[in-house]
Design an enzyme around this catalytic site. Structure first.
Site, PDB file in Angstrom:
ATOM      1  N   ASP A  44       0.841  -1.194   0.000  1.00  0.00           N
ATOM      2  CA  ASP A  44       0.000   0.000   0.000  1.00  0.00           C
ATOM      3  C   ASP A  44       0.882   1.251   0.000  1.00  0.00           C
ATOM      4  OD1 ASP A  44      -2.872   1.263   0.852  1.00  0.00           O
ATOM      5  OD2 ASP A  44      -1.229   2.276   1.900  1.00  0.00           O
ATOM      6  N   TYR A  49       2.957  10.084  -0.685  1.00  0.00           N
ATOM      7  CA  TYR A  49       4.024   9.525   0.149  1.00  0.00           C
ATOM      8  C   TYR A  49       5.401   9.801  -0.457  1.00  0.00           C
ATOM      9  CZ  TYR A  49       0.361   6.688   2.438  1.00  0.00           C
ATOM     10  OH  TYR A  49      -0.764   6.248   3.095  1.00  0.00           O
ATOM     11  N   LYS A  74      -3.019   5.875  -4.161  1.00  0.00           N
ATOM     12  CA  LYS A  74      -4.079   6.841  -3.851  1.00  0.00           C
ATOM     13  C   LYS A  74      -3.839   8.153  -4.580  1.00  0.00           C
ATOM     14  CE  LYS A  74      -3.709   4.941   0.802  1.00  0.00           C
ATOM     15  NZ  LYS A  74      -2.317   4.471   0.715  1.00  0.00           N
ATOM     16  N   HIS A 107      -7.686   9.700  -1.552  1.00  0.00           N
ATOM     17  CA  HIS A 107      -6.960   9.740  -0.283  1.00  0.00           C
ATOM     18  C   HIS A 107      -7.694  10.503   0.816  1.00  0.00           C
ATOM     19  CE1 HIS A 107      -2.539   9.378   1.181  1.00  0.00           C
ATOM     20  NE2 HIS A 107      -3.371   9.181   2.167  1.00  0.00           N
TER      21      HIS A 107
END
Length: 283
Positions: A44, A49, A74, A107
């Site tokens: 994931d 990120y 996401k 998200h």
């Protein structure tokens, strides 16, 4: 690893590996490589990120058939909306060195998430995504999304751990057959969770750690979990939850630990909304 059916008939592993806050690219790649070697088959990540490329490299180097890996990413607030989501999705595919995703999520429930959902419905129908879902959607936003579109979410990834169990939200999700997915299953270490007396006492009966007890509780509750670690020993420990089963009483003890509030992310806080909207990144 155990799997569970989604509302579209597809399957998702009940245990995966998360990479939130692993910002060092080399460490992220090493951690994903270690997870894949250990046996994890779900990874994931997310555009915001900043580590999709590292995840993609680790998967490529693993030699594992792409079809055996359940890959999740996401779309962030800055890319909310129909056109921006399409562009962000293509960049995510490039970063991950793949031509499809197993699960793509909105998200945050902010910005033009309706436009994002329309784009994701099209990508799903084009089979570029095997399942679509959301993150951090509370009942009102979730119901609004369901009533506004033809395809309902298959997953809602939410803060979910012994101190924040989201029982009312999960009941509403059950009514719509939307699968809960727990981010921060260890509450990011808050409330001294790894030394919690109740969890330690349960773990002692099975020769397991509090972390393993938490993951086993989630698994037996049919909740997908994505624990994160950069340490090979902890990655292996978190994966080793299939050799025991919590009793009904143990399950009740964990369920009674619920504080009925978020410890990490208050989605309805105005300050939090402003902070999240101000997060921008280069994908």
């Amino acid at each position: 690893m155990n799997e569970i059916f989604l509302n579209n008939g597809g399957k998702i592993p009940l245990l995966g590996f998360g990479v939130f806050q692993i910002t060092n690219q080399e460490i992220c790649e090493q951690s994903v490589s270690s997870a894949l070697k250990t046996g994890y088959r779900m990874i994931d990540t997310a555009a915001c990120y900043g580590n999709e490329k590292a995840v993609g490299r680790a998967i490529q180097k693993s030699g594992i058939d792409r079809r055996e890996i359940f890959l999740v990413s996401k779309v962030w607030i800055q890319d909310a909306g129909y056109e921006k989501t399409k562009l962000s999705f293509e960049k995510t595919l490039q970063n991950l060195q793949t031509d499809y995703l197993d699960l793509y999520l909105i998200h945050m429930p902010y910005g033009d998430y309706h436009g994002s959902w329309r784009a994701m419905e099209e990508l799903y129908e084009q089979r570029k995504i095997k399942a679509i879902g959301v993150c951090n959607f509370l009942p009102d936003r979730l119901e609004d999304l369901i009533l506004s579109h033809k395809i309902k979410p298959m997953v809602n990834q939410i803060e979910l751990h012994p101190f924040c169990q989201q029982k009312k939200l999960r009941q509403m999700m059950r009514e719509h057959t939307i699968q809960p997915m727990a981010w921060a299953p260890f509450a990011e270490g808050q409330n001294n969770i790894f030394r919690n007396v109740a969890l330690s006492e349960i773990g002692a009966k099975y020769n397991k750690t509090p972390a393993q007890v938490i993951l086993r509780w989630l698994l037996q509750s049919n909740i997908v979990a994505i624990p994160k670690s950069v340490h090979a020993e902890r990655i292996k420990e978190n994966f080793d939850i299939s050799g025991f089963e919590l009793s009904l009483n143990d399950m009740h003890i964990v369920e009674n630990m619920d504080l009925k509030q978020s410890l990490i992310l208050d989605i309805q806080s105005l300050d939090e909304v402003k902070r999240l909207h101000n997060i921008h990144f280069e994908q």
